[in-house]
Design a protein around this motif. Structure first.
Motif, PDB file in Angstrom:
ATOM      1  N   GLY A   1      -4.334   1.705   7.571  1.00 35.66           N
ATOM      2  CA  GLY A   1      -5.201   2.210   8.636  1.00 35.66           C
ATOM      3  C   GLY A   1      -4.479   2.231   9.970  1.00 35.66           C
ATOM      4  N   ILE A   2      -5.028   2.980  10.913  1.00 37.27           N
ATOM      5  CA  ILE A   2      -4.346   3.174  12.196  1.00 37.27           C
ATOM      6  C   ILE A   2      -4.211   1.865  12.978  1.00 37.27           C
ATOM      7  N   VAL A   3      -5.239   1.023  12.940  1.00 36.43           N
ATOM      8  CA  VAL A   3      -5.152  -0.263  13.645  1.00 36.43           C
ATOM      9  C   VAL A   3      -4.126  -1.164  12.965  1.00 36.43           C
ATOM     10  N   GLN A   4      -4.111  -1.152  11.644  1.00 34.21           N
ATOM     11  CA  GLN A   4      -3.157  -1.984  10.903  1.00 34.21           C
ATOM     12  C   GLN A   4      -1.720  -1.546  11.185  1.00 34.21           C
ATOM     13  N   GLU A   5      -1.479  -0.239  11.193  1.00 26.64           N
ATOM     14  CA  GLU A   5      -0.121   0.257  11.451  1.00 26.64           C
ATOM     15  C   GLU A   5       0.309  -0.063  12.883  1.00 26.64           C
ATOM     16  N   ALA A   6      -0.588   0.103  13.829  1.00 23.00           N
ATOM     17  CA  ALA A   6      -0.255  -0.209  15.219  1.00 23.00           C
ATOM     18  C   ALA A   6       0.016  -1.698  15.396  1.00 23.00           C
ATOM     19  N   THR A   7      -0.748  -2.526  14.707  1.00 23.02           N
ATOM     20  CA  THR A   7      -0.547  -3.970  14.784  1.00 23.02           C
ATOM     21  C   THR A   7       0.852  -4.344  14.305  1.00 23.02           C
ATOM     22  N   ARG A   8       1.254  -3.812  13.175  1.00 23.47           N
ATOM     23  CA  ARG A   8       2.584  -4.125  12.638  1.00 23.47           C
ATOM     24  C   ARG A   8       3.679  -3.736  13.618  1.00 23.47           C
ATOM     25  N   LEU A   9       3.545  -2.575  14.237  1.00 21.78           N
ATOM     26  CA  LEU A   9       4.563  -2.125  15.180  1.00 21.78           C
ATOM     27  C   LEU A   9       4.616  -3.044  16.400  1.00 21.78           C
ATOM     28  N   ILE A  10       3.467  -3.362  16.965  1.00 26.14           N
ATOM     29  CA  ILE A  10       3.447  -4.201  18.166  1.00 26.14           C
ATOM     30  C   ILE A  10       4.034  -5.582  17.879  1.00 26.14           C
ATOM     31  N   LYS A  11       3.690  -6.172  16.734  1.00 27.83           N
ATOM     32  CA  LYS A  11       4.228  -7.490  16.399  1.00 27.83           C
ATOM     33  C   LYS A  11       5.724  -7.424  16.107  1.00 27.83           C
ATOM     34  N   GLU A  12       6.210  -6.278  15.661  1.00 30.29           N
ATOM     35  CA  GLU A  12       7.656  -6.109  15.471  1.00 30.29           C
ATOM     36  C   GLU A  12       8.369  -6.019  16.811  1.00 30.29           C
TER      37      GLU A  12
ATOM     38  N   ALA B   1     -11.722  -7.266   8.563  1.00 29.98           N
ATOM     39  CA  ALA B   1     -11.080  -8.404   9.219  1.00 29.98           C
ATOM     40  C   ALA B   1      -9.878  -8.905   8.435  1.00 29.98           C
ATOM     41  N   VAL B   2     -10.013  -9.019   7.131  1.00 29.18           N
ATOM     42  CA  VAL B   2      -8.901  -9.494   6.293  1.00 29.18           C
ATOM     43  C   VAL B   2      -7.726  -8.526   6.356  1.00 29.18           C
ATOM     44  N   SER B   3      -8.007  -7.233   6.296  1.00 29.73           N
ATOM     45  CA  SER B   3      -6.911  -6.256   6.360  1.00 29.73           C
ATOM     46  C   SER B   3      -6.198  -6.308   7.704  1.00 29.73           C
ATOM     47  N   GLN B   4      -6.946  -6.559   8.773  1.00 33.90           N
ATOM     48  CA  GLN B   4      -6.329  -6.677  10.093  1.00 33.90           C
ATOM     49  C   GLN B   4      -5.476  -7.939  10.192  1.00 33.90           C
ATOM     50  N   ALA B   5      -5.961  -9.020   9.622  1.00 35.33           N
ATOM     51  CA  ALA B   5      -5.178 -10.262   9.623  1.00 35.33           C
ATOM     52  C   ALA B   5      -3.906 -10.093   8.798  1.00 35.33           C
ATOM     53  N   LYS B   6      -3.994  -9.427   7.653  1.00 31.96           N
ATOM     54  CA  LYS B   6      -2.809  -9.195   6.830  1.00 31.96           C
ATOM     55  C   LYS B   6      -1.767  -8.361   7.566  1.00 31.96           C
ATOM     56  N   ALA B   7      -2.223  -7.472   8.437  1.00 31.09           N
ATOM     57  CA  ALA B   7      -1.297  -6.629   9.197  1.00 31.09           C
ATOM     58  C   ALA B   7      -0.621  -7.378  10.336  1.00 31.09           C
ATOM     59  N   GLY B   8      -1.139  -8.582  10.657  1.00 31.89           N
ATOM     60  CA  GLY B   8      -0.507  -9.378  11.698  1.00 31.89           C
ATOM     61  C   GLY B   8      -1.341  -9.626  12.928  1.00 31.89           C
TER      62      GLY B   8
ATOM     63  N   LEU C   1     -11.803 -14.709   5.725  1.00 34.08           N
ATOM     64  CA  LEU C   1     -10.486 -15.067   6.249  1.00 34.08           C
ATOM     65  C   LEU C   1      -9.981 -16.356   5.608  1.00 34.08           C
ATOM     66  N   ASP C   2     -10.850 -17.334   5.516  1.00 31.46           N
ATOM     67  CA  ASP C   2     -10.443 -18.618   4.940  1.00 31.46           C
ATOM     68  C   ASP C   2     -10.058 -18.472   3.477  1.00 31.46           C
ATOM     69  N   GLU C   3     -10.819 -17.687   2.740  1.00 33.57           N
ATOM     70  CA  GLU C   3     -10.531 -17.508   1.318  1.00 33.57           C
ATOM     71  C   GLU C   3      -9.186 -16.801   1.095  1.00 33.57           C
ATOM     72  N   GLU C   4      -8.761 -15.994   2.070  1.00 33.66           N
ATOM     73  CA  GLU C   4      -7.497 -15.272   1.952  1.00 33.66           C
ATOM     74  C   GLU C   4      -6.334 -16.011   2.612  1.00 33.66           C
ATOM     75  N   GLY C   5      -6.561 -17.249   3.018  1.00 28.87           N
ATOM     76  CA  GLY C   5      -5.487 -18.042   3.595  1.00 28.87           C
ATOM     77  C   GLY C   5      -5.278 -17.853   5.080  1.00 28.87           C
ATOM     78  N   PHE C   6      -6.259 -17.300   5.764  1.00 30.23           N
ATOM     79  CA  PHE C   6      -6.130 -17.064   7.202  1.00 30.23           C
ATOM     80  C   PHE C   6      -7.013 -18.029   7.999  1.00 30.23           C
ATOM     81  N   GLN C   7      -6.994 -19.294   7.591  1.00 26.16           N
ATOM     82  CA  GLN C   7      -7.792 -20.297   8.295  1.00 26.16           C
ATOM     83  C   GLN C   7      -7.360 -20.451   9.756  1.00 26.16           C
ATOM     84  N   HIS C   8      -6.120 -20.077  10.041  1.00 34.31           N
ATOM     85  CA  HIS C   8      -5.571 -20.264  11.390  1.00 34.31           C
ATOM     86  C   HIS C   8      -5.940 -19.125  12.338  1.00 34.31           C
ATOM     87  N   ILE C   9      -6.519 -18.043  11.847  1.00 35.15           N
ATOM     88  CA  ILE C   9      -6.824 -16.890  12.689  1.00 35.15           C
ATOM     89  C   ILE C   9      -8.164 -17.107  13.393  1.00 35.15           C
ATOM     90  N   PRO C  10      -8.192 -17.127  14.726  1.00 35.57           N
ATOM     91  CA  PRO C  10      -9.460 -17.338  15.434  1.00 35.57           C
ATOM     92  C   PRO C  10     -10.316 -16.072  15.480  1.00 35.57           C
TER      93      PRO C  10
END
Length: 333
Positions: A97-108, A159-166, A187-196
């Motif tokens: 998705g567009i938000v996921q792709e943009a997230t990956r680029l910004i975090k890179e 939310a999970v897909s956004q967390a996976k993207a970074g 989020l917790d079930e997918e291992g993203f307990q640290h994501i606020p």
């Protein structure tokens, strides 16, 4: 004691004294800059109702992010305009998705720049509502009911897909009952307990969102959002909404809009100890820009007074389209 022993003007007589005794200070670290990302190439298109705010395609996005990072603004809030829409907002939770792709680029590009992902479906649904809709015709018109519980699974997937993207922070803005709990659990079930979760806890059905609906192409195709966003006349309801989000696991609370709801910002500040966010929304931005473009007001003075007022009311964080301008003015103050 009173006048002439007490003279309040003593503490106002010079800039040095005024700075020394100032009670509220707006800092660059308090600001979040929203960004609108879209598909295509070479896109940097100004939003007509929001002068100075643009749609960016992924290949032009870095120019904007470079500027934000150079100014020291610590975070961006991402909104996406997809290539296609459907009734359930599939483009919002797919991995590419567009938000996921943009997230990956910004975090890179800038690993330390915080990416806050707006978690809603209205930009991605063909009906423009923030959840799944049951539609029906009556008297020759299309009507619809926004289905609460059925929407929660889609919001959690987003939310999970956004967390996976970074994404560093998930910011759900849909106002469905139980949305924080559903997203926290997923989020917790997918291992993203640290994501606020930065919850849009108190989001009013406001006329101040008009320009945003052009920017995000998210205007409802029928009806309105008054069955899930709050009545602007209500105060006590804000406490109930915020308390629910606290109990469900929200890490930050938000009031949206900010300017006409500073009493609500103060109310939440006095009642809860979580970090508090004020969203200085599109209509508030566009009114100031329009008046400034006519030469009727001093834009810098008005904006800084307005943002300082939000901090004075109790906001720790301010999401505003003025973030870049405010950061420059703060640097030069």
């Amino acid at each position: 004691m009173s006048f002439p022993i007490v003279r309040h003007r003593r503490l106002r007589q010079s800039a040095g004294i005024r700075n020394m005794v100032r009670e509220t200070v707006l800092n660059i670290e308090d600001l979040v800059q929203p960004i609108f990302v879209t598909y295509g190439t070479g896109v940097k298109t100004e939003i007509s109702s929001m002068p100075g705010v643009f749609h960016f395609s992924l290949d032009t996005l870095k120019e904007e992010v470079d500027e934000i990072a150079a100014l020291g603004i610590p975070a961006v809030l991402l909104f996406g305009i997809p290539e296609s829409k459907d009734s359930v907002g599939t483009s919002g939770f797919v991995d590419n998705g567009i938000v996921q792709e943009a997230t990956r680029l910004i975090k890179e590009w800038y690993p330390d720049l915080l990416v806050i992902a707006d978690t809603c479906l209205c930009e991605f649904t063909d009906h423009g509502h923030c959840g799944m809709v049951h539609t029906f015709e009556r008297d020759g018109h299309v009507h619809g009911d926004v289905m609460n519980d059925e929407s929660l699974e889609l919001l959690a997937r987003t939310a999970v897909s956004q967390a996976k993207a970074g994404a560093d922070i998930i910011a759900p803005s849909n106002m469905m009952d139980g949305f924080v709990q559903a997203i926290r659990t997923a989020l917790d079930e997918e291992g993203f307990q640290h994501i606020p979760i930065m919850s849009y806890s108190v989001k009013y059905a406001s006329a101040f969102y008009g320009p945003f609906r052009e920017a995000a192409d998210s205007a409802p195709q029928f009806g309105d959002r008054k069955t899930y966003q709050m009545d602007p006349a209500n105060v006590r309801e804000a406490l109930r909404e915020a308390e629910s989000d606290v109990l469900e696991g929200a890490d930050m609370l938000m009031v949206k809009p900010a300017l006409a709801y500073l009493d609500i910002v103060r109310l939440l500040r006095d009642q809860f100890d979580l970090p508090l966010v004020a969203y200085n929304v599109s209509g508030e931005y566009s009114m100031v820009k329009a008046a400034a473009n006519q030469g009727w007001i001093n834009e810098q003075a008005i904006v800084m007074e307005m943002l300082t007022g939000m901090k004075r009311a109790g906001a720790d964080i301010i999401i505003t389209y003025f973030s870049k301008d405010a950061a420059r003015w703060i640097r030069n103050r």
